[in-house]
Design a protein around this motif. Structure first.
Motif, PDB file in Angstrom:
ATOM      1  N   ALA A  96       0.896  -1.335   0.065  1.00 27.19           N
ATOM      2  CA  ALA A  96      -0.108  -0.014  -0.184  1.00 27.19           C
ATOM      3  C   ALA A  96       0.766   1.129  -0.017  1.00 27.19           C
ATOM      4  CB  ALA A  96      -0.907   0.168   1.371  1.00 27.19           C
ATOM      5  N   ALA A  97       1.938   1.173   0.447  1.00 25.14           N
ATOM      6  CA  ALA A  97       3.016   2.445   0.688  1.00 25.14           C
ATOM      7  C   ALA A  97       2.870   3.213  -0.482  1.00 25.14           C
ATOM      8  CB  ALA A  97       4.217   1.943   1.163  1.00 25.14           C
ATOM      9  N   PRO A  98       3.177   2.777  -1.837  1.00 20.65           N
ATOM     10  CA  PRO A  98       3.717   3.479  -3.087  1.00 20.65           C
ATOM     11  C   PRO A  98       2.479   4.554  -3.031  1.00 20.65           C
ATOM     12  CG  PRO A  98       4.454   1.390  -3.308  1.00 20.65           C
ATOM     13  CD  PRO A  98       3.614   1.243  -2.176  1.00 20.65           C
ATOM     14  N   ALA A  99       1.201   3.873  -3.074  1.00 21.38           N
ATOM     15  CA  ALA A  99       0.005   4.611  -3.412  1.00 21.38           C
ATOM     16  C   ALA A  99      -0.160   5.940  -2.453  1.00 21.38           C
ATOM     17  CB  ALA A  99      -1.235   3.790  -3.388  1.00 21.38           C
ATOM     18  N   VAL A 100       0.087   5.397  -1.011  1.00 20.07           N
ATOM     19  CA  VAL A 100      -0.203   6.326   0.181  1.00 20.07           C
ATOM     20  C   VAL A 100       0.814   7.630  -0.154  1.00 20.07           C
ATOM     21  CG1 VAL A 100       0.255   6.502   2.500  1.00 20.07           C
ATOM     22  CG2 VAL A 100      -0.997   4.611   1.664  1.00 20.07           C
ATOM     23  N   VAL A 143      -0.711   8.396  -9.605  1.00 23.25           N
ATOM     24  CA  VAL A 143      -0.768   7.500  -8.338  1.00 23.25           C
ATOM     25  C   VAL A 143      -0.739   6.063  -9.162  1.00 23.25           C
ATOM     26  CG1 VAL A 143      -1.773   6.686  -6.595  1.00 23.25           C
ATOM     27  CG2 VAL A 143      -1.820   9.077  -7.009  1.00 23.25           C
ATOM     28  N   ALA A 144      -1.559   5.829 -10.117  1.00 24.46           N
ATOM     29  CA  ALA A 144      -1.810   4.560 -10.648  1.00 24.46           C
ATOM     30  C   ALA A 144      -0.476   3.920 -11.312  1.00 24.46           C
ATOM     31  CB  ALA A 144      -2.989   4.455 -11.745  1.00 24.46           C
ATOM     32  N   ALA A 145       0.031   4.986 -12.071  1.00 25.77           N
ATOM     33  CA  ALA A 145       1.392   4.667 -12.536  1.00 25.77           C
ATOM     34  C   ALA A 145       2.641   4.437 -11.706  1.00 25.77           C
ATOM     35  CB  ALA A 145       1.922   5.756 -13.575  1.00 25.77           C
TER      36      ALA A 145
END
Length: 224
Positions: A185-189, A206-208
């Motif tokens: 979850a960390a990258p999106a957060v 965010v999706a990329a």
């Protein structure tokens, strides 16, 4: 004048008469009122922040009486929880609970399911909820408690399920992700917080960013 005569007549009705049955609001009207309050709360929280939002502000914005909001939500934290649920529901847009296909690699499944959700959150602007929690959560512990309960813990449970599937299939080292699901979850957060605090006119996709992280975890998509 007719109204006053009617009121006077009602005041002098026979006390022995059977009580009139009061018809409550229809389920559709109740749902519409609740939705109006949640929508108004989302806009007000974004505009004023959690601290400066008053329940009466939300009621007024929704076009309801001041006390009506307390028939639906006990306090501002409960109202915020409803807002978070609404944001997540909108992001899913009626999609069913995702399940990987029997022979589908876990990385491919996550690439298929998660980026559209993140893109919708970013496009709608509703990812700002996370920034609201980050900026005001230290002063209002109930804010972080509600967000963790409604948004974070269910996501971490799902990540554990998918991580264990990947580990069983030999796609990941055992316990590499299932013991630390926050890593997924960390990258999106981080991207959503970055966009709210630092990005200015150059927001991260965010999706990329999430897809790039999947490349690091599972390897890039094989060329055909």
């Amino acid at each position: 004048m007719v109204i006053f005569l009617y009121a006077g007549f009602m005041a002098f009705e026979d006390d022995d008469a059977p009580p009139r049955r009061r018809r409550g609001p229809s389920p559709a009207k109740t749902a519409a009122t609740r939705q109006a309050l949640v929508t108004a709360a989302l806009a007000t929280f974004f505009e004023k922040g959690f601290a400066d939002t008053r329940m009466s502000d939300v009621a007024a914005r929704a076009g309801t009486a001041k006390g009506t909001i307390y028939l639906y939500f006990t306090d501002k934290a409960a109202l915020f929880g409803a807002v978070v649920v609404e944001v997540l529901r909108d992001a899913r847009a009626g999609r069913s609970v995702p399940r990987p296909r029997p022979d589908e690699p876990t990385g491919a499944f996550l690439r298929r399911i998660v980026p559209p959700l993140l893109s919708e959150l970013q496009r709608s602007g509703r990812s700002q909820v996370l920034r609201l929690v980050a900026s005001e959560g230290t002063r209002f512990p109930e804010l972080t408690r509600v967000y963790r309960q409604v948004a974070i813990e269910p996501v971490l449970r799902m990540i554990r399920i998918y991580a264990r599937r990947a580990e069983r299939r030999g796609e990941l080292r055992p316990h590499a992700l299932s013991d630390q699901p926050i890593l997924m979850a960390a990258p999106a957060v981080i991207a959503m917080l970055w966009n709210g605090l630092f990005a200015g006119d150059e927001p991260l996709d965010v999706a990329a960013m999430f897809e790039a992280w999947l490349d690091l975890v599972f390897g890039p998509v094989p060329e055909r």
